[in-house]
Design an enzyme around this catalytic site. Structure first.
Site, PDB file in Angstrom:
ATOM      1  N   LEU C 218       0.827  -1.200   0.000  1.00 48.10           N
ATOM      2  CA  LEU C 218       0.000   0.000   0.000  1.00 48.10           C
ATOM      3  C   LEU C 218       0.873   1.265   0.000  1.00 48.10           C
ATOM      4  CD1 LEU C 218      -2.962   0.910   0.170  1.00 48.10           C
ATOM      5  CD2 LEU C 218      -2.647   1.052   2.647  1.00 48.10           C
ATOM      6  N   ASP C 219       0.558   2.199  -0.876  1.00 50.76           N
ATOM      7  CA  ASP C 219       1.275   3.470  -0.973  1.00 50.76           C
ATOM      8  C   ASP C 219       2.744   3.283  -1.317  1.00 50.76           C
ATOM      9  OD1 ASP C 219      -1.134   4.496  -0.155  1.00 50.76           O
ATOM     10  OD2 ASP C 219      -0.467   5.075   1.841  1.00 50.76           O
ATOM     11  N   GLU C 220       3.100   2.098  -1.805  1.00 50.41           N
ATOM     12  CA  GLU C 220       4.522   1.846  -2.032  1.00 50.41           C
ATOM     13  C   GLU C 220       4.834   1.493  -3.485  1.00 50.41           C
ATOM     14  OE1 GLU C 220       7.093   2.229  -0.088  1.00 50.41           O
ATOM     15  OE2 GLU C 220       6.040   2.709   1.754  1.00 50.41           O
TER      16      GLU C 220
END
Lengths: 275, 275, 275, 275
Positions: C218-220
């Site tokens: 996530l968000d990466e």
């Protein structure tokens, strides 16, 4: 609630203004004041917590201000605007979308086009589109027709959103400092026709856009805001125009926000903008 | 001439302040006021045409302000600073050059390095360089030595221009809100060691720098200014660091300008900056 | 006409590729090549004047490239996309407008919302809106319903235009490196919920937005582009969110343009972007 | 190691060039190629892992290129430059500092001033300063004196770092496309004298700086890079000039970096910049 004041400068103006507000129990939560020393003019934008009787305060303030002062307490919070277009959609679409979702800070009353191209998009948003053709008629007649459409709406501002006609001094004077234009260049560079072609030929590394009030000196009105984007050799003229449109849209949107929030004052041919 | 005021907020503060100034015949040419409603704090920066007796005005203003108000009329126009460095030259060179040509807005009293690398460049500008080695001694002793160097200069601010040592809470408290640091990242991203390596590994498209006041929470002090530059895949880690240094220099220079012009106020862990 | 190539690096690749093109009489008008030395990977984007038989060239190129090479000659010039939304209109409106005027570089097949709020604006542009409610059902069932809507369109990319649901690893793997998300922060700062509240509390002077490919972290996922806007103390949290939305819209628009023009390559968790 | 090539365009150039490199076993780690279709010119910048015999490769490449091709393998990695100044210190200081710390990408051979003001700062860095007064002598004599100073250094570039004299066509032709100037405006806006006064009077919201090669058309040479900074009504003319100087320094520094890294090609009156 916002108070804007513009008048001749003199010692003690801030004291006079703020004393009126303090006596009525209002708290100044944010204040911007600027004096143009060359012009001896005073500009202020004051945000107070809340005002029960704006009209009363306006009268009280007027009493302590010099003659010819402009003072507006709680100026129209939702401006009424009429948008002028020709064929390019980018600025208009942005305005219609913000208007639709009530984030424009103004209400679009009507869109006037001198070509029918943008009738479809306008009406998708339930905004009236009025075609006022400019061809085969004198400018007097064209502008008289524009006036017939505009006046019933009593607009606060006219937005030239890529409107490709030059307006007469008479027309401009009627709406003095109420007409906002987006110019497709970093004024005063590339004044006149085909600024993107001029920019392309010159090989600039940045292109700009300028939102300004319209005055009788073409491309010379007070600048509200300017924006730029970097470009390079790999962009064709078409690419340059496309990139420029994003920038124009952003510059006009910013200018409208500043004006609609009562942050822009005009001082001769310049603006004071309390951002 | 500048007046800065910071105090508890209450209705009528602007009126009280501006009345004092008007009675003494001073004209407010520029004013910025902001109230932090959550904290109930008042901040103002006022520019007046000229003041014959700053101290007298300061006393007059203090009388109309709440208890614990901070009021400075004509605050030290040329701040005295001490600059702390380790090995990187970019921020220091910029400071020394501006100081040399008197455009820094402050006077560099002395440069302290925990390594000797920047002695040469400092002395080229006739500024004293003091080596205070940090190795092989306790932090207490190291900081005591720093204090011995600093105190005689009675500096208004300490500038950490890429100083690679962490200062103790005691030291920081002694110079509370007087220590400005440049952090090599867009805080709060990449807190801690090797932010450029972290940024490189994450493949970011923008790198930043943050100038902030130093408090006891490492990398957590009030942010004064932040700057960024775009980067891309073609930059190696070395390129990234090089590009970042330009950005750090610019961010620290901007922060110093803002602070030295008395435009920065601290409100808890944030700043109010009247740019 | 564009050719994109991604493969293991070796000496002579450019020679091999350009010789194939030269033999067929094609002129390379623009070329970008990059080797990631750490990963030993080769990336190239080549623009040639025109190609009569893309498929034939593709086969000829594949013959001279290493195993597992990705080579696309004249990749789908008009990508098909499906847009996912929740309640926020800003990114979607921008996409719908560009799609309507055929300047998006892709065709919007359908908009899927897990709330009905944006049905109205979508249908104004004659684009089908499909409501797929996420509440009161398992993620498996929710995503199965999404798949039922998506698959018939055979989209090239899924655009998460402020879609406020987390997708499962299974779903993401199905559309690996085909899902583009706009994250409302300057990643990796303010990962997680309420980034604007976090930014407000931290008193940052710049806020950012990040467009990235979605991966299981996530968000990466690999960052495609990032944009920032300056902010200051005078903005409330609401102002910050409003300003941030402009920035999100711009960042997502830029990322889509780059991807749809086949300028973005993924190299592990980073991107190579030939802007 | 860098290879730059500029020549008439034709089909097969990339193949010819890359085949020469592949046969010699060199790996292309980064390549930028651009064809100006209007001018039928080919530009390429190639980075290869390492080259044992640059001169041999140069000869091999020349054999496969059209007549009048410019090909440089491993162009002088440390350019020699002479810097011209008048009285303003900002660009010069930046150059001297970078030169001192070996991050300029060039070696400053000498600083020539037509006023003595910057002798002191130059000599602090152990760089020779040569005063060549321009007053009370003909331009011919002045420029002959300049030549006497310059020629022994055999400089690759002359940097006009706020040099306030106009050079003759003869002088410029001698160093064609080897003279870099920083112009204190966003060309082509505010051409001529006092651009900051012009910008101030016009009330612009952005000011710019332009680094360009000097040709015989004053202020009309090929633009290398442009930078801007936002300004507003609160800046006096003096503030504007001060802010502009930061911007000029940054623009000239950027232009020098691009040129010294062999990223800039001239194509008629424009540049191709492989950033």
């Amino acid at each position: 609630m916002v108070i804007v004041i513009q008048c001749k400068d003199s010692v003690g103006l801030v004291a006079a203004i703020s004393t009126v507000l303090a006596k009525t129990g209002y708290n100044i939560v944010s204040m911007r004041e600027h004096v143009d020393l060359e012009e001896n003019k005073f500009f202020a934008r004051i945000v107070v917590d809340s005002i029960s009787d704006p009209q009363k305060i306006e009268i009280s303030l007027a009493k302590v201000l010099p003659a010819y002062a402009v003072v507006k307490v709680n100026p129209v919070p939702e401006k009424k605007i009429v948008v002028f277009v020709t064929k390019e959609y980018h600025c208009l679409s942005d305005i219609l979308t913000r208007n639709h979702f009530k984030t424009l800070g103004a209400n679009v009353q009507c869109v006037i086009g001198n070509h029918p191209d943008l009738k479809n998009i306008t009406e998708r948003f339930n905004i009236p589109f009025r075609l006022v053709v400019s061809e085969n008629k004198s400018r007097e007649i064209f502008e008289a027709e524009l006036m017939d459409v505009i006046l019933p709406y009593e607009p606060d501002y006219l937005i030239l959103a890529k409107f490709m006609r030059i307006l007469s001094p008479e027309f401009i004077t009627t709406f003095l400092l109420k007409i906002i234009n987006i110019h497709h260049s970093f004024l005063p560079a590339f004044i006149g026709a085909n600024p993107y072609r001029q920019a392309f030929n010159r090989g600039v590394k940045i292109i700009g856009a300028t939102a300004h009030f319209v005055t009788n000196d073409l491309d010379e009105g007070p600048i509200i805001t300017q924006k730029i984007i970097p470009v390079n050799h790999s962009l064709t003229l078409t690419d340059l125009i496309k990139a420029g449109r994003e920038n124009e849209t952003a510059a006009l949107a910013k200018a409208m926000q500043l004006v609609f929030e009562d942050r822009v004052f005009v001082c001769n041919n310049k603006t004071v903008v309390f951002e």
